[in-house]
Design a protein around this motif. Structure first.
Motif, PDB file in Angstrom:
ATOM      1  N   ARG A  74      -0.246  -9.857   2.106  1.00  0.00           N
ATOM      2  CA  ARG A  74      -1.323  -8.986   1.956  1.00  0.00           C
ATOM      3  C   ARG A  74      -1.383  -6.958   1.238  1.00  0.00           C
ATOM      4  O   ARG A  74      -2.425  -6.855  -0.096  1.00  0.00           O
ATOM      5  CB  ARG A  74      -2.572  -8.586   2.914  1.00  0.00           C
ATOM      6  CG  ARG A  74      -4.339  -8.266   2.476  1.00  0.00           C
ATOM      7  CD  ARG A  74      -4.655  -7.994   3.650  1.00  0.00           C
ATOM      8  NE  ARG A  74      -4.992  -9.469   4.612  1.00  0.00           N
ATOM      9  CZ  ARG A  74      -5.584 -10.759   4.548  1.00  0.00           C
ATOM     10  NH1 ARG A  74      -6.297 -10.053   2.857  1.00  0.00           N
ATOM     11  NH2 ARG A  74      -5.315 -11.816   4.916  1.00  0.00           N
ATOM     12  N   ASP A  75      -0.752  -6.557   1.155  1.00  0.00           N
ATOM     13  CA  ASP A  75      -0.395  -5.518   0.446  1.00  0.00           C
ATOM     14  C   ASP A  75       0.259  -5.345  -0.186  1.00  0.00           C
ATOM     15  O   ASP A  75       0.903  -4.149  -0.946  1.00  0.00           O
ATOM     16  CB  ASP A  75      -0.513  -4.110   1.330  1.00  0.00           C
ATOM     17  CG  ASP A  75      -1.638  -4.042   2.134  1.00  0.00           C
ATOM     18  OD1 ASP A  75      -2.264  -4.378   2.049  1.00  0.00           O
ATOM     19  OD2 ASP A  75      -1.723  -3.690   3.504  1.00  0.00           O
ATOM     20  N   ASP A  77       2.592  -5.082  -3.924  1.00  0.00           N
ATOM     21  CA  ASP A  77       1.423  -5.930  -5.066  1.00  0.00           C
ATOM     22  C   ASP A  77       2.984  -5.570  -6.397  1.00  0.00           C
ATOM     23  O   ASP A  77       3.112  -5.371  -7.128  1.00  0.00           O
ATOM     24  CB  ASP A  77       0.806  -4.282  -5.674  1.00  0.00           C
ATOM     25  CG  ASP A  77       1.645  -3.155  -5.562  1.00  0.00           C
ATOM     26  OD1 ASP A  77       2.733  -3.042  -4.608  1.00  0.00           O
ATOM     27  OD2 ASP A  77       0.911  -2.275  -5.504  1.00  0.00           O
TER      28      ASP A  77
END
Length: 572
Positions: A74-75, A77
């Motif tokens: 999810r985190d 990038d």
């Protein structure tokens, strides 16, 4: 609004992708555990990290992928097209270390449109014991290589230094490399096929179909839960010791059904252990949900919508949710017992759908040594051995099978004897290992293996030597497990969690439990008992003592008068 017909086509398009991923992984893998026993699974997630499809081969991996992928991606990038993340860290949502997951983002025009993921059980993950199943570890660091979510793949190629680091820490590295590459090939197929689906539907339509599919699945599952009677139901059982301490350990499960929601609560389960008998919440989730899926029935889609009506409670600091870096190598042994507890808890309200206790063990077995047939090359081999299935309302338990979520095959003799230097001296059902019942339990398996011309290690990471698989509704308990060195010559019984150094030509005997019986054995038709005696599944003595049936083996017939007397006597 998507029409039901179009939604069903879309659903099976997704299912077809994960199934092709699974076939790719299986057929390109090197190890028997993946290519023959099929200890792997594949899944897809959308750009929002919602679980959208799952390969049904190995239901135990449902819990890990559903837990790991959203939590760890999810985190991030920093992902690029063709990246691959390796993770097996139990404290980041995974299970035990041999189950390694590879997660790859799927891109279209520079944007992530989904994720392909798979999990495969590697035959070795390092650590002190061949096979990645140490029996006396006291922390996670003693169980093998820990991958916390490392970028190991770039542009669809492994970083050779990273892969070299991992495989330098495991046994039989060439075979391990082959399995890692098979995992990558599976995800590459996922990228191609999901990309084709994305092109066919377009971004907006794909999102609409996914939203509808997930919501439809949730409605369907909630509707099925509503058909169950509201209430609170519980069951418990005991595990053998944890590999360090010999004390029996309580596993308890409470199920609460409230309208269209279900809570599965492990409160009351024993505290976390010093040894490797601990399981992660993902394992407990998979163990219970695989059985719940079966009880709910039907061809239910497997996606995020399925899980929304459920809450799983695993108290922190218990052996179903240990604190950071406790050992977890034997965690699946707890999870499969949790599956049995679901059927036990629901027995009174679902008597036609439930089953008596199964073998109740994974039965992790590993062998390692140097092969005298090939210049003493190092080998390592891992397998699990089937056992008895529980008796059911209208059917006997199956003989010699894996249970619940453990949808893996028994290793064929030919494969074993080709891969490693041993002879299988016995491979048979264990007579009288079933729990007697109106519908008897299934039989356990005995497999005796002679390790010729070399010293080897024999590791058992299992359970069920102290507490027998229970019966239901008057059915009897089944025979427990037994692990023996040289069973026919100065036998040495070893623990369910042990590593033994074998001398040349020693024999290791794995004897798995049967399944519990269902219903009063005195209600079993005498003709069925006769058939079991003729087939050497039940002895003449047990037919008399537990089923109340007198069998004349010479004539292959039932002595009806003697049977009437026996049943009256046994009933008293």
């Amino acid at each position: 609004m998507v029409s039901p017909g179009k939604l069903e086509i879309f659903r099976h398009s997704l299912k077809g992708i994960v199934e092709e991923m699974g076939v790719t992984l299986q057929r390109t893998a090197y190890s028997t555990n993946i290519k023959i026993r099929r200890d792997h699974t594949c899944a897809l997630f959308d750009s929002e990290l919602r679980h959208i499809a799952q390969h049904d081969i190995a239901p135990q991996h449902i819990g890990s992928l559903v837990s790991v992928v959203p939590r760890n991606m999810r985190d991030r990038d920093d992902l690029e097209p063709g990246d691959g993340i390796l993770i097996n860290d139990p404290y980041k949502g995974a299970v035990h270390l041999p189950d390694v997951m590879l997660i790859c983002p799927l891109f279209h025009d520079g944007e992530i449109i989904g994720y392909a993921a798979n999990s495969a059980h590697h035959v070795d993950i390092g650590g002190p014991t061949p096979g990645g199943i140490p029996t006396d570890s006291t922390d996670l660091y003693g169980e093998g290589v820990i991958m916390p979510g490392v970028r190991a793949v770039e542009d669809w190629e492994y970083d050779e230094e990273m892969l070299g680091l991992i495989t330098r820490n495991v046994r039989s590295p060439e075979m391990r490399v082959g399995d890692y590459r098979a995992q990558l090939g599976a995800n590459r197929i996922g990228e191609e096929r999901f990309g084709e689906l994305y092109e066919e539907y377009g971004a907006d339509a794909l999102t609409e179909y996914l939203d509808e599919l997930i919501d439809y699945t949730e409605r369907l599952v909630r509707s099925n839960i509503q058909e169950l009677p509201d209430g609170v139901y519980d069951a418990s059982d005991y595990m053998d010791g944890d590999g360090i301490n010999d004390e029996e350990l309580l596993v308890t499960l409470t199920i609460e059904i409230d309208d269209d929601e279900m809570t599965l609560d492990f409160t009351g389960t024993a505290a976390e252990n010093e040894g490797p008998l601990n399981c992660t919440p993902a394992m407990a989730f998979a163990g219970t949900m695989a059985v719940v899926m079966s009880l709910l029935g039907g061809d239910l889609p497997k996606n995020e919508g399925f899980y929304r009506p459920f809450e799983i409670i695993t108290p922190k600091g218990s052996m179903v949710n240990p604190t950071d870096d406790r050992p977890v190598a034997a965690g699946w042994e707890i999870a499969i017992r949790a599956g049995d507890l679901v059927t036990k808890a629901m027995a009174d309200v679902l008597p036609e759908e439930t089953i008596a206790a199964t073998k109740g063990i994974i039965c992790n077995i590993a062998y390692g040594g140097r092969d005298p047939r090939s210049d003493d090359d190092e080998y390592v081999y891992y397998e699990t051995v089937g056992g008895g299935y529980g008796g059911r309302a209208t059917k006997d338990g199956m003989d010699g099978v894996q249970a619940h979520y453990q949808n893996t095959a028994n290793s064929p003799i030919e494969e074993l004897e080709t891969e490693i230097p041993l002879y299988v001296r016995r491979y048979e059902y264990i007579q009288d290992s079933e729990g007697a019942g109106r519908q008897r339990g299934g039989l356990g398996i005995r497999r005796d293996m002679e390790f010729y011309d070399h010293r080897s290690s024999f590791t058992v990471l299992s359970d069920r030597t102290k507490n027998q698989p229970w019966g239901l509704f008057g059915g009897h308990a089944a025979r427990a497990a037994n692990y023996v060195i040289n069973p026919d010559d100065d036998p040495e019984v070893v623990s369910s969690k042990s590593t033994t150094k074998l001398d040349p030509n020693d024999v290791a005997s794995v004897q798995t439990p049967g399944g519990g019986g269902y219903g009063d054995p005195l209600e079993r038709p005498p003709e069925d008992v006769l058939e079991d005696v003729v087939n050497e599944k039940v002895s003449v003595e047990k037919a008399e003592s537990e089923y109340g049936v007198a069998v004349d083996l010479e004539d292959r017939s039932v002595d009806e008068a003697a049977t009437r007397e026996l049943r009256e006597e046994v009933d008293r």
